[in-house]
Write a protein that holds these residues in place. Structure first.
Motif, PDB file in Angstrom:
ATOM      1  N   UNK A   1      23.705  -8.767 -10.896  1.00 57.59           N
ATOM      2  CA  UNK A   1      22.761  -9.857 -10.612  1.00 57.59           C
ATOM      3  C   UNK A   1      22.122  -9.673  -9.240  1.00 57.59           C
ATOM      4  N   UNK A   2      22.938  -9.306  -8.259  1.00 56.68           N
ATOM      5  CA  UNK A   2      22.391  -9.055  -6.923  1.00 56.68           C
ATOM      6  C   UNK A   2      21.402  -7.898  -6.943  1.00 56.68           C
ATOM      7  N   UNK A   3      21.703  -6.848  -7.709  1.00 53.52           N
ATOM      8  CA  UNK A   3      20.784  -5.717  -7.825  1.00 53.52           C
ATOM      9  C   UNK A   3      19.470  -6.147  -8.465  1.00 53.52           C
ATOM     10  N   UNK A   4      19.550  -7.006  -9.478  1.00 59.70           N
ATOM     11  CA  UNK A   4      18.331  -7.483 -10.132  1.00 59.70           C
ATOM     12  C   UNK A   4      17.455  -8.256  -9.153  1.00 59.70           C
ATOM     13  N   UNK A   5      18.062  -9.008  -8.256  1.00 58.25           N
ATOM     14  CA  UNK A   5      17.259  -9.775  -7.299  1.00 58.25           C
ATOM     15  C   UNK A   5      16.746  -8.896  -6.167  1.00 58.25           C
ATOM     16  N   UNK A   6      17.406  -7.808  -5.886  1.00 61.33           N
ATOM     17  CA  UNK A   6      16.825  -6.838  -4.954  1.00 61.33           C
ATOM     18  C   UNK A   6      15.566  -6.215  -5.558  1.00 61.33           C
ATOM     19  N   UNK A   7      15.620  -5.907  -6.853  1.00 62.29           N
ATOM     20  CA  UNK A   7      14.436  -5.382  -7.540  1.00 62.29           C
ATOM     21  C   UNK A   7      13.317  -6.423  -7.534  1.00 62.29           C
ATOM     22  N   UNK A   8      13.673  -7.685  -7.779  1.00 61.58           N
ATOM     23  CA  UNK A   8      12.673  -8.754  -7.760  1.00 61.58           C
ATOM     24  C   UNK A   8      12.043  -8.889  -6.379  1.00 61.58           C
ATOM     25  N   UNK A   9      12.838  -8.762  -5.335  1.00 61.48           N
ATOM     26  CA  UNK A   9      12.316  -8.843  -3.978  1.00 61.48           C
ATOM     27  C   UNK A   9      11.309  -7.724  -3.704  1.00 61.48           C
ATOM     28  N   UNK A  10      11.598  -6.520  -4.162  1.00 64.30           N
ATOM     29  CA  UNK A  10      10.678  -5.398  -3.964  1.00 64.30           C
ATOM     30  C   UNK A  10       9.376  -5.636  -4.730  1.00 64.30           C
ATOM     31  N   UNK A  11       9.484  -6.190  -5.936  1.00 58.77           N
ATOM     32  CA  UNK A  11       8.278  -6.500  -6.717  1.00 58.77           C
ATOM     33  C   UNK A  11       7.425  -7.538  -5.987  1.00 58.77           C
ATOM     34  N   UNK A  12       8.059  -8.546  -5.389  1.00 59.23           N
ATOM     35  CA  UNK A  12       7.322  -9.565  -4.639  1.00 59.23           C
ATOM     36  C   UNK A  12       6.634  -8.934  -3.426  1.00 59.23           C
ATOM     37  N   UNK A  13       7.313  -8.007  -2.763  1.00 61.95           N
ATOM     38  CA  UNK A  13       6.702  -7.321  -1.616  1.00 61.95           C
ATOM     39  C   UNK A  13       5.478  -6.513  -2.056  1.00 61.95           C
ATOM     40  N   UNK A  14       5.587  -5.813  -3.171  1.00 68.92           N
ATOM     41  CA  UNK A  14       4.456  -5.035  -3.682  1.00 68.92           C
ATOM     42  C   UNK A  14       3.283  -5.945  -4.030  1.00 68.92           C
ATOM     43  N   UNK A  15       3.561  -7.083  -4.651  1.00 69.78           N
ATOM     44  CA  UNK A  15       2.495  -8.028  -4.994  1.00 69.78           C
ATOM     45  C   UNK A  15       1.839  -8.589  -3.742  1.00 69.78           C
ATOM     46  N   UNK A  16       2.639  -8.918  -2.742  1.00 66.10           N
ATOM     47  CA  UNK A  16       2.092  -9.439  -1.483  1.00 66.10           C
ATOM     48  C   UNK A  16       1.229  -8.388  -0.795  1.00 66.10           C
ATOM     49  N   UNK A  17       1.655  -7.134  -0.859  1.00 65.37           N
ATOM     50  CA  UNK A  17       0.860  -6.057  -0.273  1.00 65.37           C
ATOM     51  C   UNK A  17      -0.481  -5.922  -0.979  1.00 65.37           C
ATOM     52  N   UNK A  18      -0.472  -6.037  -2.302  1.00 65.57           N
ATOM     53  CA  UNK A  18      -1.730  -5.962  -3.058  1.00 65.57           C
ATOM     54  C   UNK A  18      -2.660  -7.106  -2.666  1.00 65.57           C
ATOM     55  N   UNK A  19      -2.128  -8.326  -2.583  1.00 66.82           N
ATOM     56  CA  UNK A  19      -2.954  -9.465  -2.206  1.00 66.82           C
ATOM     57  C   UNK A  19      -3.518  -9.302  -0.798  1.00 66.82           C
ATOM     58  N   UNK A  20      -2.732  -8.700   0.093  1.00 65.36           N
ATOM     59  CA  UNK A  20      -3.219  -8.442   1.447  1.00 65.36           C
ATOM     60  C   UNK A  20      -4.378  -7.443   1.436  1.00 65.36           C
ATOM     61  N   UNK A  21      -4.241  -6.394   0.627  1.00 60.77           N
ATOM     62  CA  UNK A  21      -5.315  -5.405   0.541  1.00 60.77           C
ATOM     63  C   UNK A  21      -6.587  -6.010  -0.053  1.00 60.77           C
ATOM     64  N   UNK A  22      -6.423  -6.865  -1.062  1.00 64.09           N
ATOM     65  CA  UNK A  22      -7.588  -7.530  -1.654  1.00 64.09           C
ATOM     66  C   UNK A  22      -8.246  -8.451  -0.642  1.00 64.09           C
ATOM     67  N   UNK A  23      -7.457  -9.171   0.142  1.00 60.35           N
ATOM     68  CA  UNK A  23      -8.006 -10.048   1.157  1.00 60.35           C
ATOM     69  C   UNK A  23      -8.748  -9.249   2.220  1.00 60.35           C
ATOM     70  N   UNK A  24      -8.179  -8.115   2.635  1.00 57.73           N
ATOM     71  CA  UNK A  24      -8.851  -7.261   3.605  1.00 57.73           C
ATOM     72  C   UNK A  24     -10.169  -6.732   3.039  1.00 57.73           C
ATOM     73  N   UNK A  25     -10.172  -6.366   1.771  1.00 56.02           N
ATOM     74  CA  UNK A  25     -11.378  -5.845   1.134  1.00 56.02           C
ATOM     75  C   UNK A  25     -12.466  -6.915   1.104  1.00 56.02           C
ATOM     76  N   UNK A  26     -12.070  -8.134   0.749  1.00 56.70           N
ATOM     77  CA  UNK A  26     -13.064  -9.214   0.695  1.00 56.70           C
ATOM     78  C   UNK A  26     -13.610  -9.564   2.073  1.00 56.70           C
ATOM     79  N   UNK A  27     -12.759  -9.514   3.096  1.00 59.99           N
ATOM     80  CA  UNK A  27     -13.223  -9.795   4.459  1.00 59.99           C
ATOM     81  C   UNK A  27     -14.165  -8.710   4.970  1.00 59.99           C
ATOM     82  N   UNK A  28     -13.928  -7.462   4.571  1.00 60.52           N
ATOM     83  CA  UNK A  28     -14.831  -6.375   4.970  1.00 60.52           C
ATOM     84  C   UNK A  28     -16.192  -6.514   4.293  1.00 60.52           C
ATOM     85  N   UNK A  29     -16.198  -6.966   3.022  1.00 61.03           N
ATOM     86  CA  UNK A  29     -17.477  -7.133   2.325  1.00 61.03           C
ATOM     87  C   UNK A  29     -18.287  -8.274   2.921  1.00 61.03           C
ATOM     88  N   UNK A  30     -17.585  -9.330   3.390  1.00 59.26           N
ATOM     89  CA  UNK A  30     -18.301 -10.438   4.018  1.00 59.26           C
ATOM     90  C   UNK A  30     -18.858 -10.037   5.373  1.00 59.26           C
TER      91      UNK A  30
END
Length: 314
Positions: free
Chosen positions: A285-314
């Motif tokens: 169970x602890x291993x599964x939540x470590x995997x979930x934490x990494x997935x959340x980090x990857x998603x947050x990184x993607x959202x950050x890149x999208x936000x940076x892209x939108x700010x550059x276009x503006x």
């Protein structure tokens, strides 16, 4: 006389029942009542087991023992993060993710560029190319296991035509990793192609016509017109496929079962072995939540890149 005494109570119950129905049927409550069954189902099927498994990760518990679970706090997480075997599985998973997602992006983008143009039998070929991602993991895993078989597999037969000897691609750790990468890329490159193709067909024709009038090179057209339209979709495909490949279990278990040795044992396969073969339930169970934490980090990184892209276009 006795009947008359009961009439007011019955009348009051009937009136209160109608009042509850009237309250429930109020326009401002109809929307929440319509989605209430779906929310209740989500709570029972997903949320409660999720909370139970999260709480279990803080205890010392094995499914094959009748002992009462003992609260250990963060000990399971500390033990897993300090285990060299866990980090080896993370490295193996990273190699498979990097190779598979990279190959999917290259193949998917190439197929999208091909099918963005009109040519004879385009629809028929497009349906054939989309077929792999419609198959189940089990069928794809068994197909590639037979395909890689050193005795009867097509790959071994093709290599034997030149070398005269059977070829076992999964006999070495590097070959086994490439076997999984190729199988996963074969299955999911069409998904990347669909996302990129959606961006390519949305590019206005007048932009290419203007670039042609200006005699812009093919590379400049791609850099200034094509790529800006598909960049966001490529990032989206990168996110989806990275998350899914990071959690991959079926293909690895069916094709190599984590072998040779533990060379292709991904973090998902290792969590399965912890929970269902070694019965170390709380650690799994602890291993599964470590995997979930990494997935959340990857998603947050993607959202950050999208936000940076939108700010550059503006």
């Amino acid at each position: 006389m006795e009947r008359e005494m009961h009439l007011p109570a019955a009348f009051t119950a009937r009136t209160s029942g109608r009042g509850i129905l009237r309250w429930l049927n109020a326009p401002e409550r109809r929307g929440p009542l319509l989605v209430a069954p779906a929310i209740l189902t989500l709570l029972l099927v997903n949320i409660l087991p999720l909370l139970w498994s999260f709480g279990l990760s803080f205890f010392n518990y094995r499914a094959n023992r009748m002992a009462t679970p003992r609260f250990d706090g963060l000990e399971n997480y500390v033990d897993l993060l300090g285990d060299d075997r866990v980090w080896e599985r993370f490295v193996t998973t990273g190699l498979i993710v990097t190779g598979s997602v990279g190959l999917q992006l290259v193949v998917g983008f190439g197929l999208a560029m091909l099918f963005a143009r009109k040519f004879p039998l385009r629809r028929v070929l497009l349906m054939l190319v989309l077929t792999p991602m419609m198959l189940s993991f089990v069928s794809v895993g068994i197909f590639f296991k037979l395909f890689y078989d050193p005795t009867l597999g097509l790959l071994s037969w093709f290599v034997a035509m030149f070398t005269g000897e059977p070829f076992a691609i999964m006999a070495t750790p590097a070959g086994a990793i490439w076997a999984i990468v190729i199988a996963d890329a074969w299955m999911w490159s069409p998904f990347v192609m669909l996302l990129v193709l959606a961006g390519l067909v949305s590019v206005p024709d007048y932009l290419y016509e203007a670039a042609q009038v200006d005699r812009a090179s093919h590379w400049r057209r791609f850099k200034t017109i094509t790529f800006p339209y598909v960049k966001g979709l490529i990032l989206l495909a990168l996110l989806f496929r990275t998350i899914e490949t990071f959690k991959t279990f079926e293909l690895v278990y069916l094709i190599t079962a984590g072998g040779p040795g533990t060379a292709t044992e991904t973090i998902a396969v290792y969590a399965y072995r912890l929970g269902f073969q070694n019965f170390r339930t709380s650690e799994a169970s602890a291993m599964a939540y470590l995997i979930l934490f990494i997935v959340i980090v990857l998603t947050s990184l993607y959202l950050y890149l999208v936000k940076q892209r939108n700010s550059e276009e503006v």
